[in-house]
Write a protein that holds these residues in place. Structure first.
Motif, mmCIF file in Angstrom:
data_model
loop_
_atom_site.group_PDB
_atom_site.id
_atom_site.type_symbol
_atom_site.label_atom_id
_atom_site.label_comp_id
_atom_site.label_asym_id
_atom_site.label_seq_id
_atom_site.Cartn_x
_atom_site.Cartn_y
_atom_site.Cartn_z
ATOM 1 N N GLU A 154 0.849 -1.190 0.000
ATOM 2 C CA GLU A 154 0.000 0.000 0.000
ATOM 3 C C GLU A 154 0.878 1.231 0.000
ATOM 4 O O GLU A 154 1.814 1.341 0.798
ATOM 5 C CB GLU A 154 -0.922 0.015 1.227
ATOM 6 C CG GLU A 154 -1.800 1.258 1.317
ATOM 7 C CD GLU A 154 -2.709 1.257 2.542
ATOM 8 O OE1 GLU A 154 -3.438 2.255 2.744
ATOM 9 O OE2 GLU A 154 -2.687 0.260 3.299
ATOM 10 N N ALA A 155 0.600 2.168 -0.909
ATOM 11 C CA ALA A 155 1.384 3.400 -1.003
ATOM 12 C C ALA A 155 0.443 4.598 -1.053
ATOM 13 O O ALA A 155 -0.501 4.627 -1.856
ATOM 14 C CB ALA A 155 2.276 3.386 -2.244
ATOM 15 N N LYS A 156 0.679 5.578 -0.202
ATOM 16 C CA LYS A 156 -0.122 6.793 -0.221
ATOM 17 C C LYS A 156 0.130 7.549 -1.525
ATOM 18 O O LYS A 156 1.261 7.618 -2.011
ATOM 19 C CB LYS A 156 0.230 7.691 0.965
ATOM 20 C CG LYS A 156 0.077 7.017 2.329
ATOM 21 C CD LYS A 156 -1.376 6.693 2.630
ATOM 22 C CE LYS A 156 -1.526 6.104 4.036
ATOM 23 N NZ LYS A 156 -2.936 5.727 4.333
ATOM 24 N N ASN A 157 -0.941 8.119 -2.089
ATOM 25 C CA ASN A 157 -0.796 8.867 -3.342
ATOM 26 C C ASN A 157 -1.921 9.891 -3.420
ATOM 27 O O ASN A 157 -3.098 9.528 -3.502
ATOM 28 C CB ASN A 157 -0.849 7.925 -4.535
ATOM 29 C CG ASN A 157 -0.435 8.583 -5.833
ATOM 30 O OD1 ASN A 157 -0.818 9.710 -6.119
ATOM 31 N ND2 ASN A 157 0.356 7.867 -6.630
ATOM 32 N N SER A 158 -1.563 11.160 -3.408
ATOM 33 C CA SER A 158 -2.553 12.237 -3.379
ATOM 34 C C SER A 158 -3.302 12.395 -4.699
ATOM 35 O O SER A 158 -4.279 13.147 -4.774
ATOM 36 C CB SER A 158 -1.872 13.564 -3.009
ATOM 37 O OG SER A 158 -0.863 13.884 -3.963
ATOM 38 N N SER A 159 -2.852 11.702 -5.752
ATOM 39 C CA SER A 159 -3.542 11.798 -7.047
ATOM 40 C C SER A 159 -4.825 10.987 -7.067
ATOM 41 O O SER A 159 -5.619 11.117 -8.016
ATOM 42 C CB SER A 159 -2.618 11.319 -8.175
ATOM 43 O OG SER A 159 -1.457 12.119 -8.260
ATOM 44 N N TYR A 160 -5.030 10.156 -6.060
ATOM 45 C CA TYR A 160 -6.187 9.266 -6.022
ATOM 46 C C TYR A 160 -6.970 9.476 -4.740
ATOM 47 O O TYR A 160 -6.499 10.118 -3.788
ATOM 48 C CB TYR A 160 -5.743 7.807 -6.139
ATOM 49 C CG TYR A 160 -4.975 7.523 -7.405
ATOM 50 C CD1 TYR A 160 -5.638 7.209 -8.582
ATOM 51 C CD2 TYR A 160 -3.577 7.601 -7.423
ATOM 52 C CE1 TYR A 160 -4.933 6.956 -9.756
ATOM 53 C CE2 TYR A 160 -2.872 7.353 -8.588
ATOM 54 C CZ TYR A 160 -3.555 7.035 -9.748
ATOM 55 O OH TYR A 160 -2.852 6.795 -10.902
ATOM 56 N N LEU A 161 -8.173 8.914 -4.691
ATOM 57 C CA LEU A 161 -9.014 9.009 -3.502
ATOM 58 C C LEU A 161 -8.685 7.928 -2.485
ATOM 59 O O LEU A 161 -9.346 7.828 -1.442
ATOM 60 C CB LEU A 161 -10.489 8.893 -3.895
ATOM 61 C CG LEU A 161 -11.046 10.003 -4.793
ATOM 62 C CD1 LEU A 161 -12.479 9.703 -5.167
ATOM 63 C CD2 LEU A 161 -10.932 11.351 -4.101
ATOM 64 N N SER A 162 -7.684 7.128 -2.799
ATOM 65 C CA SER A 162 -7.274 6.044 -1.911
ATOM 66 C C SER A 162 -5.775 5.864 -2.052
ATOM 67 O O SER A 162 -5.126 6.486 -2.910
ATOM 68 C CB SER A 162 -7.982 4.744 -2.298
ATOM 69 O OG SER A 162 -7.508 4.290 -3.567
ATOM 70 N N SER A 163 -5.241 4.980 -1.242
ATOM 71 C CA SER A 163 -3.877 4.531 -1.473
ATOM 72 C C SER A 163 -3.835 3.752 -2.783
ATOM 73 O O SER A 163 -4.861 3.290 -3.303
ATOM 74 C CB SER A 163 -3.411 3.636 -0.323
ATOM 75 O OG SER A 163 -3.411 4.329 0.900
ATOM 76 N N VAL A 164 -2.636 3.603 -3.327
ATOM 77 C CA VAL A 164 -2.429 2.737 -4.493
ATOM 78 C C VAL A 164 -1.978 1.384 -3.970
ATOM 79 O O VAL A 164 -0.990 1.286 -3.232
ATOM 80 C CB VAL A 164 -1.385 3.323 -5.455
ATOM 81 C CG1 VAL A 164 -1.076 2.330 -6.578
ATOM 82 C CG2 VAL A 164 -1.885 4.643 -6.037
ATOM 83 N N PHE A 165 -2.695 0.342 -4.345
ATOM 84 C CA PHE A 165 -2.398 -1.010 -3.877
ATOM 85 C C PHE A 165 -1.783 -1.819 -5.015
ATOM 86 O O PHE A 165 -2.388 -1.959 -6.085
ATOM 87 C CB PHE A 165 -3.665 -1.695 -3.379
ATOM 88 C CG PHE A 165 -4.233 -1.069 -2.136
ATOM 89 C CD1 PHE A 165 -3.831 -1.492 -0.878
ATOM 90 C CD2 PHE A 165 -5.165 -0.042 -2.233
ATOM 91 C CE1 PHE A 165 -4.356 -0.914 0.272
ATOM 92 C CE2 PHE A 165 -5.694 0.535 -1.101
ATOM 93 C CZ PHE A 165 -5.284 0.112 0.163
ATOM 94 N N MET A 166 -0.578 -2.324 -4.774
ATOM 95 C CA MET A 166 0.020 -3.287 -5.688
ATOM 96 C C MET A 166 -0.428 -4.665 -5.233
ATOM 97 O O MET A 166 -0.029 -5.145 -4.174
ATOM 98 C CB MET A 166 1.543 -3.186 -5.681
ATOM 99 C CG MET A 166 2.228 -4.283 -6.500
ATOM 100 S SD MET A 166 1.835 -4.248 -8.260
ATOM 101 C CE MET A 166 2.895 -2.905 -8.784
ATOM 102 N N ILE A 167 -1.270 -5.295 -6.046
ATOM 103 C CA ILE A 167 -1.898 -6.559 -5.663
ATOM 104 C C ILE A 167 -1.344 -7.673 -6.529
ATOM 105 O O ILE A 167 -1.559 -7.718 -7.741
ATOM 106 C CB ILE A 167 -3.427 -6.460 -5.813
ATOM 107 C CG1 ILE A 167 -3.962 -5.422 -4.819
ATOM 108 C CG2 ILE A 167 -4.088 -7.811 -5.601
ATOM 109 C CD1 ILE A 167 -5.429 -5.132 -4.966
ATOM 110 N N GLY A 168 -0.588 -8.579 -5.896
ATOM 111 C CA GLY A 168 -0.002 -9.694 -6.616
ATOM 112 C C GLY A 168 1.041 -9.254 -7.621
ATOM 113 O O GLY A 168 1.566 -8.133 -7.578
ATOM 114 N N ASP A 169 1.347 -10.138 -8.546
ATOM 115 C CA ASP A 169 2.323 -9.887 -9.608
ATOM 116 C C ASP A 169 1.577 -9.814 -10.931
ATOM 117 O O ASP A 169 0.925 -10.773 -11.338
ATOM 118 C CB ASP A 169 3.352 -11.023 -9.639
ATOM 119 C CG ASP A 169 4.469 -10.780 -10.637
ATOM 120 O OD1 ASP A 169 4.296 -9.968 -11.565
ATOM 121 O OD2 ASP A 169 5.535 -11.425 -10.497
#
Length: 573
Positions: free
Chosen positions: A401-416
């Motif tokens: 999970e990475a915070k990112n102000s460009s979105y309404l949520s964190s950016v989640f890297m899910i799996g590969d």
């Protein structure tokens, strides 16, 4: 039980589903075009996330060629869609088969009349009809339509299929005796060798390696300075294309065989398949090579979650277990339907000393996901379900999970993102900022690709989480879509700089959630607008309008989050 023993047990007990020998009637069906059959696509050809379900017949890059019924029967289905087969006809034949004709420009007059009347009655472009057996009876060789470029195409051609009426399975049309002039053998471009994770070693690593084919004085070899060295459980795959006389297309092959030390270990051929299995093309091929390297590597071994019925009647899974100190001759034979073949031999040297080489470290905190057992992840801002049957082979799942102000949520890297998925996973994301109730319907999950490319995944609210069902792993986040689609005039008859005849065209687009619906009126009445997603153009035929007068036009376009644009104008015709 050790992992090595478990893998061996799985593949010893897994029997390939044999395709029963069947004699198809030759001479019953004729070619649907009165031109030499030049293939632009073969049956079973590898396409993104699916096998090609018919043959594509070239039309000389032009539209309007007469399309003929391949045998006696009746038109049993008429489908109009913006993508897919575009304008398509289905003919049911008395011998238990159905022929399919796709990407058509138009139908013959009686069918056109029914289609147009239905479109105006239902006030929509995309329709599907199922005429009765007495409505549109046709004879072999009778013109039923004209070739075109509608639907999901990259150029004009005719898509032709023959299906089993009972199972609806597509069958290779060339099995019915249609003749294609072809004397050119397939060409192998690359060979890829796969050590099984935690059970095989290749060149001191357990990562797969692709070897490019090279030619010198008519002799082909792999572009490697040394022999391939391996130990343990190993698989092999290849990239191959076929060519046909008079065709410029790179075509898919018909069949392949792999021999190890003169013993056949694996085989497959493209005779028929079931649509429910078509996404397993991502198990038949190496998904990573397609996504990362744009190479279509077809495996000569079967993953645990690959249940396609195209493989030979053998208990062999294609995996090789090299535990000796010896050399092994690998032979790959690829063929097209006409029997033109290419044979390639290479050696794999088995060294027991490679057993001391380390395997890749399993990432900390990762979860094992198998074809037989999925997982559920519950975190403060993420709800994830990978259902049973979603993956084709064992994978180790992780997320970040990475915070990112460009979105309404964190950016989640899910799996590969390089691991294929057969059925949708469930991704639920909690927003990191308060979204007013009035705007919640505008929220959607997006996937974030290379170079920040955004693709909509939709989503529905389930409590505090917005949940989507993507068919891939990758990066996901939440956005709001409050911007309506764009509608721009493309052409009206009064334009002096072009002359396209009696039509009106507008270009429509949406920058986020995507076009959901569209409609138009002329002179205050609903009018048929045909949509071509390839060009993003809506077109209306004006031949039914009175001439030498001004006509008001109104086009309404709505995106997937309910944002609507109403474009109003006038033109002289």
């Amino acid at each position: 039980m050790t992992r090595l023993a478990a893998i061996l047990l799985i593949f010893i007990t897994l029997m390939a589903k044999a395709t029963s020998a069947q004699n198809y009637p030759t001479g019953y069906f004729s070619a649907p075009l009165d031109t030499p059959l030049i293939l632009a696509g073969t049956f079973g050809e590898i396409r993104p996330d699916h096998f090609h379900s018919g043959i594509d017949l070239g039309t000389g890059e032009q539209e309007g060629l007469p399309v003929m019924a391949s045998a006696d029967g009746y038109i049993s289905r008429i489908k109009i869609s913006a993508d897919g087969f575009g304008k398509a006809l289905y003919i049911t034949h008395p011998n238990g088969y159905v022929s399919v004709y796709g990407h058509l420009q138009k139908f013959t007059a009686p069918v056109n009349e029914l289609v147009r009347n239905t479109q105006y009655s239902e006030k929509k472009f995309e329709i599907e009809l199922f005429p009765k057996s007495k409505d549109f009876r046709v004879k072999k060789g009778e013109v039923i339509a004209y070739s075109g470029n509608t639907g999901g195409t990259s150029g004009p051609h005719l898509h032709f299929e023959i299906r089993d009426e009972l199972t609806e399975e597509p069958i290779n049309p060339l099995l019915f005796g249609l003749k294609v002039h072809d004397n050119i053998p397939p060409m192998i471009k690359n060979v890829r060798v796969f050590p099984v994770r935690e059970a095989g070693i290749l060149a001191r690593t357990d990562s797969a390696i692709t070897y490019e084919m090279q030619e010198m004085n008519g002799y082909f070899s792999l572009n490697t300075p040394d022999y391939i060295q391996a130990h343990g459980i190993i698989g092999v795959g290849f990239e191959a294309i076929d060519k046909q006389d008079l065709s410029n297309s790179d075509l898919g092959i018909y069949s392949a065989e792999m021999y190890v030390d003169n013993t056949i270990m694996y085989s497959w051929k493209q005779d028929r398949f079931n649509f429910k299995d078509t996404r397993m093309v991502n198990a038949h091929t190496d998904y990573l090579s397609r996504i990362r390297d744009q190479k279509i590597i077809e495996r000569c071994f079967r993953l645990p979650g690959n249940f396609l019925p195209i493989y030979g009647d053998t208990s062999q899974s294609g995996y090789m277990n090299f535990i000796d100190d010896d050399s092994h001759d690998i032979k790959i034979v690829v063929k097209d339907f006409n029997g033109n073949q290419t044979v390639f031999n290479f050696l794999i040297l088995s060294y027991s000393t490679l057993s001391a080489e380390p395997y890749q470290k399993i990432p900390d905190g990762s979860l094992l996901v198998t074809n037989e057992k999925g997982i559920a992840v519950h975190k403060a801002n993420l709800e994830l379900i990978i259902p049973t049957g979603a993956v084709y082979e064992d994978i180790y799942y992780n997320d970040t999970e990475a915070k990112n102000s460009s979105y309404l949520s964190s950016v989640f890297m899910i799996g590969d993102r390089n691991d294929a998925v057969d059925v949708p996973i469930s991704v639920g994301i909690k927003p990191s900022t308060l979204i007013p109730d009035s705007l919640k319907s505008k929220a959607l999950i997006v996937s974030i690709g290379d170079y920040g490319k955004i693709s909509p995944e939709g989503g529905e609210w389930k409590g505090e989480f917005l949940t989507a069902k993507p068919k891939h792993f990758g990066s996901f986040a939440m956005l709001l879509d409050t911007v309506p689609p764009t509608v721009i005039k493309e052409y009206v008859p009064a334009d002096l700089n072009t002359s396209r005849g009696g039509i009106v065209q507008v270009r429509i687009s949406d920058d986020l959630s995507g076009i959901k619906s569209y409609s138009g009126t002329l002179d205050g009445k609903w009018h048929l607008f045909e949509y071509d997603p390839k060009s993003s153009i809506l077109s209306a035929d004006l031949s039914f309008l009175p001439m030498n007068t001004e006509h008001p036009i109104e086009v309404t376009v709505t995106d997937a989050r309910g944002n609507t644009t109403k474009w109003v104008s006038k033109f002289w015709y």
